[in-house]
Write an enzyme that holds these catalytic residues in place. Structure first.
Site: not given
Length: 707
Positions: A568, A571-573, A676
């Protein structure tokens, strides 16, 4: 960057250490450590003549060049100049040094020094294009017009393509014609404004004519052209378009019309409400001057596509394709996909027969599949699969093959296929379609997602394909510069060159930059370079465990799988603690402040605190992910809720009825959320396999427990 800005005073130059080599009065190792730490005393400009630049060779090849990247306090530009000059001998560093020397001298407008260096530059570089160009610039700015014009004519003769693509030189040539009294200089200015799309050089050209009092020498219509292009270049597009519109409604339209002016007119369409007027003007010009019809169709098609009139854009793009221009085949089909998926499906056989490089169409074919799935056109997907099978590689075919098989197995489509659905899944899962690379590819592409699911449904437990170490490849021209910069700790400079010089840097050099970035905990920059260049490195570089201790501890604390939390955050940052989205989401797990506030209250914290603090953000993000897991029935749903919100997820679930979980994901209306979930499944698989002995079967059963 941790670089020094102070060097040794003059008295230190006389110090020497018996029995050991010194550099500017310091033992070599001491100099190196002080260089990196920035603890060398200050050096003034008057000290430069006393320095022994040959001593720098002890630091390795190219040392003077690499030291020139360091800031040098009072000694600044003069010291960099001497460092460049010290390197003008041995290749490959001499060429780099000369390019940097030219860049610095032009930036500082030190044109006299450029001319004075003529005798110092080794003869082999006298024909070096950047050097000859700099001499033209120096003579131009020093108003040595006849000499500049002569050198520029020679440059045009010897390097015609480079000069033609260099607007700065074209402008210089135009101005020099006026300065040297050539009779047709006005025509050259008109050509300059007519033949090139509006840009910053037109602003400079207009200002030159205005300051020199030369505008009155042009006729009214010529002035209208010059001023119209100038205004568009300055961003005053409404006024510029109005001038050009009046010009091209006149009797001398053909005289002022070219590809450049047509593109300048297109720039005015960015202004709200002007696109229709631009298209109308294009139509009138096309009727009056049929010779420009083809180019006008091309520009009109792109304008129509930009404002969402895709069906009209398709018609124009298709006409260009039918005239034999395959460059527009992608645009024609993409515009049709976005306007009418049924018509696009009907045109799919034509696309297959015409496309020369199927992989070039992978994105638009994926978009067609996504649009049909979103509206549950399962039969259309099966039809498309039957058309594409055998014509495209596995990476393009995977979503069609998987969804077709699952639609048939679940009774959503009764359209016959050449193979039983179970056999299609087995072929897909084992990588038996043309263009497959064996086991499921490790990167988070949709191909990997579908092949993983197909493998598990076929009772085949796949393992990620091992990426090879960086292979031996031919060195790039810029490799010595990049690797040398890294050896001196100049990671920022090495990254800039690698990002801007793809064709000049090899995968090996780019991989070294990635490793250096990871070593400085700069994972986002490293991953972006790694993914953009598709550098062949081991999986651990593609899936690093940044902030490992904090992530492991907080994952355990919140009962969240560590492999999922790593996935996560990646993927997010991309592991950037300071990441800030356009919507205002902050930090490693990209939390909105309101969500972070709610999570903090639930955890008994007085306030969220600093969301750019890795531990704070991970704690709140891990809690929120665990909260979504508690409120949903699967990891796939939890991730969809994390990305789009639990309310939206529940609405989508109600609308989907009883769709199987994997096909429900295909119907999610938000492309970002669909991707996502898919990307995190593949990323979780890689993290799980690499670090936690998690197999594909167990992972898929946790994502889709009812599959």
């Amino acid at each position: 960057m941790p670089l020094f800005s102070l060097l040794i005073p003059l008295f230190m130059l006389c110090i020497s250490c018996c029995g050991s080599p010194t550099i500017w009065g310091y033992p070599e190792q001491d100099f190196r450590s002080r260089l990196v730490s920035g603890t060398l005393p200050q050096l003034h400009e008057e000290d430069i003549s006393r320095l022994s630049f040959s001593e720098l060779n002890q630091l390795g090849p190219g040392a003077p060049l690499f030291l020139s990247y360091f800031p040098f306090a009072d000694a600044g530009a003069p010291l960099r100049l001497r460092l460049y000059q010290a390197e003008l001998g041995e290749e490959p560093y001499a060429s780099f040094a000369l390019e940097l020397l030219i860049r610095d001298l032009l930036a500082s407008e030190d044109y006299r020094l450029i001319q004075d260096l003529e005798d110092e530059i080794p003869p082999r570089y006298h024909e070096f294009y950047p050097w000859r160009r700099s001499r033209v610039s120096a003579a131009y700015w020093l108003r040595q017009d006849e000499e500049a014009a002569e050198m520029l004519d020679e440059l045009v003769r010897d390097f015609p393509e480079q000069v033609e693509a260099d607007r700065e030189l074209v402008l210089m040539k135009t101005v020099l014609e006026q300065r040297t009294g050539r009779e047709d200089w006005r025509n050259s200015f008109v050509s300059f404004f007519r033949d090139f799309p509006a840009g910053p050089h037109h602003v400079r050209a207009w200002d030159y004519l205005r300051i020199e009092g030369l505008l009155d020498g042009f006729g009214p219509e010529e002035q209208r052209l010059l001023r119209g292009v100038d205004l568009v270049a300055r961003g005053e597009k409404v006024r510029g378009f109005e001038l050009l519109q009046g010009l091209f409604d006149g009797a001398r339209t053909e005289e002022f019309l070219s590809s450049g002016t047509l593109q300048t007119i297109a720039m005015a369409a960015d202004t709200p409400g002007r696109t229709g007027e631009v298209l109308e003007l294009y139509g009138r010009i096309s009727e009056e001057l049929p010779g420009f019809s083809r180019e006008i169709r091309e520009l009109s098609a792109f304008l129509l596509r930009r404002i969402g009139r895709h069906r009209e854009a398709h018609t124009l793009f298709k006409s260009l394709v039918q005239e034999g221009d395959q460059r527009f085949l992608w645009y024609a089909f993409s515009s049709l996909v976005r306007s009418d998926t049924a018509a696009a499906l009907g045109e799919l056989p034509f696309l297959v027969s015409e496309m020369e490089e199927p992989s070039y169409f992978s994105d638009v074919l994926a978009e067609l599949c996504q649009r049909m799935a979103r509206y549950r056109n399962w039969t259309g997907i099966v039809r498309a699969y039957r058309i594409l099978d055998g014509s495209v590689a596995a990476g393009v075919l995977s979503p069609y093959a998987y969804i077709s098989a699952r639609a048939a197995m679940t009774g959503l489509s009764d359209l016959p296929m050449d193979l039983p659905p179970a056999d299609i899944l087995q072929r897909l899962g084992r990588g038996e379609y043309p263009g497959s690379g064996g086991d499921v590819a490790p990167e988070g592409s949709s191909d990997s997602y579908y092949r993983l699911l197909a493998a598990v449904l076929s009772a085949y437990n796949p393992e990620p394909e091992s990426r090879p170490s960086v292979p031996e490849v031919e060195a790039g021209r810029l490799d010595p510069l990049v690797l040398g910069l890294l050896s001196f700790g100049l990671t920022d400079e090495a990254l800039e060159i690698t990002n801007n010089g793809d064709s000049g840097t090899s995968s090996s050099a780019a991989a070294a930059v990635v490793e250096a970035l990871y070593g400085e905990d700069r994972y986002e920059e490293g991953l972006r370079l790694l993914l953009r260049r598709a550098i062949p490195m081991e999986e651990r570089f593609f899936y690093p465990r940044a902030f490992e201790k904090e992530t492991e501890n907080l994952a355990e604390e919140q009962a969240v799988p560590a492999w999922l939390l790593f996935s996560l955050v990646r993927q997010e940052s991309l592991f950037n603690p300071a990441a800030l989205s356009h919507a205002g989401a902050v930090g490693l797990t990209q939390l909105m402040p309101s969500t972070a506030g709610d999570a903090a209250r639930r955890l008994g914290m007085e306030s969220p605190g600093d969301l750019s603090d890795p531990e704070v953000n991970l704690r709140l993000g891990a809690w929120y992910l665990g909260h979504m897991m508690e409120r949903t029935d699967s990891l796939a749903d939890a991730l969809a809720a994390y990305n789009a919100g639990i309310t939206r997820l529940r609405r989508w679930r109600r609308q989907a009825g009883g769709l199987p979980d994997d096909l429900f994901i295909e119907t999610i209306p938000f492309e970002e959320t669909r991707d996502y979930v898919k990307r995190l499944l593949v990323s979780s698989w890689n993290y799980g396999y690499l670090y936690y002995r998690l197999g594909g079967n167990e992972l898929v059963s946790r994502y889709f427990p009812r599959l």
